[in-house]
Write an enzyme that holds these catalytic residues in place. Structure first.
Site, short mmCIF file in Angstrom:
data_model
loop_
_atom_site.label_atom_id
_atom_site.label_comp_id
_atom_site.label_asym_id
_atom_site.label_seq_id
_atom_site.Cartn_x
_atom_site.Cartn_y
_atom_site.Cartn_z
N ARG A 99 0.56 -1.21 0.01
CA ARG A 99 0.13 -0.06 -0.35
C ARG A 99 0.86 1.32 0.24
NH1 ARG A 99 0.65 2.31 4.66
NH2 ARG A 99 1.40 0.83 6.80
N GLY A 173 -4.11 4.30 4.47
CA GLY A 173 -2.68 3.37 3.09
C GLY A 173 -3.81 2.90 2.13
N ALA A 186 -8.61 2.46 9.40
CA ALA A 186 -7.68 1.68 10.42
C ALA A 186 -8.60 3.02 11.95
CB ALA A 186 -6.73 1.40 11.21
N CYS A 202 3.32 6.49 10.95
CA CYS A 202 2.75 7.21 9.64
C CYS A 202 3.66 7.99 9.29
CB CYS A 202 1.42 8.24 9.41
SG CYS A 202 0.33 7.05 9.70
#
Length: 251
Positions: A99, A173, A186, A202
Site C-alpha cells: 500500500r 493507506g 484503521a 505514519c
C-alpha cells in the site's frame, strides 16, 4: 453501466497475512474481470456479438487484527523502533506491504476497513476517494459528539487538527490498480495506544494518536461503530446494498 452495489463482509479478528491474501484474491479477480470486460468492449467495437452483462463487483470488508505493524511502499524501516526480540516480547509481527504510506499499527480494538472497489463504478479520482473515506470517518465520530477533521498535508482523520494538540485517530493507506482499490483505513476505537509508542506513526514525528475510547472515557461497542461507519461509507459513495448481502439476510 456503473455497478454501485457493494457486498459487505465481516472477517472478525483475523491474522493480517491471511486477510492480505484474501484481499489480494478479491482484488486480482476484479482486475482480471475488468480486463475481460475491456476485451469484450473492443470486440464489440469491431463488430463481434458479445454479452454485456458482466460487471465488476465491489466489496467492503470489516475486521480486526492481532498486533501487527505494516510498512507502506514509501515508508522507512527505521520508523519501526522494535527489533525481532521486541516484536516477540509484545506479541507483534511486522510486514512490509504494497500500500501507500509509511508505518502503522493494527491490533484488537481497532476497526479496520478494506474497500475493494472498482472506482470506475463511482469516480476515478484517488484523492477524492481518500477524502470521501475521511468524510465517512468524520461523520461517524460526529455521531459520538467527537469533532474530527483533516491535518493539512496528511491523509487520515485527526482531532484538534487546527492546533498544537493535533492527534491522529484514523490512519489510511491504499493501493489502486486499473482503478480497483485495496487496503484502506484503521480507526482506533478501543485500541491499546501504547503500541504506537514503538513506531513513528505514519512517519510523522511529534504528533500523538487517539482513540474513541480515550476521547469518551469509556469502552465503545465495536459493532455499533462498525454499523455507523458502514452506513456513512454507503452514504458518502452513493453505494447500494448488493444482492449477495440480501441473500445473506434472507437465507
Amino acid at each position: 453501466m456503473k455497478n454501485k452495489q457493494v457486498e459487505t463482509q465481516d472477517w472478525g479478528l483475523i491474522d493480517y497475512k491471511e486477510a492480505w491474501d484474501r484481499q489480494e484474491k478479491l482484488f486480482g479477480t476484479s482486475v482480471q474481470l475488468k480486463t475481460e470486460i475491456r476485451n469484450r468492449q473492443v470486440a464489440a467495437i469491431n463488430g463481434a456479438e458479445v454479452a454485456d452483462d458482466i460487471k465488476t463487483p465491489n466489496y467492503l470488508v470489516f475486521c480486526q487484527h492481532p498486533h501487527v505493524y505494516t510498512l507502506g511502499k514509501s515508508g522507512k524501516a527505521e520508523h519501526l523502533l522494535l527489533d525481532e526480540a521486541g516484536l516477540a516480547k509484545h506479541q507483534a509481527v511486522y510486514y512490509p506491504i504494497n500500500r501507500g504510506g509509511d508505518i502503522t499499527y493494527h491490533g484488537p480494538g481497532q476497526l479496520v476497513v478494506y474497500p475493494i472497489l472498482d472506482l470506475d463504478n463511482f469516480f476515478t479520482d484517488i484523492h477524492l476517494y481518500l477524502r470521501t473515506l475521511e468524510e465517512a470517518v468524520i461523520q461517524t465520530l460526529a455521531h459520538y459528539g467527537v469533532k474530527a477533521g483533516r491535518y493539512p498535508g496528511y491523509t487520515g482523520v485527526w482531532l484538534d487538527a487546527d492546533n498544537e494538540n493535533a492527534r491522529k485517530i484514523c490512519a489510511m493507506g491504499v493501493r489502486c490498480s486499473r482503478w480497483v482499490t485495496m487496503h484502506g483505513l484503521a480507526l482506533n476505537v478501543n485500541a491499546d495506544l501504547s503500541y504506537f509508542g514503538y513506531i513513528v506513526p505514519c512517519g510523522i514525528e511529534g504528533k500523538s494518536v487517539a482513540s474513541l475510547q480515550q476521547e469518551l472515557g469509556r469502552e465503545v461497542d465495536m459493532n455499533e461503530v462498525k454499523e455507523i461507519l458502514k452506513r456513512e461509507i454507503f452514504v458518502q459513495f452513493g453505494m447500494e446494498v448488493s444482492d449477495e448481502n440480501n441473500k445473506a439476510v434472507t437465507a
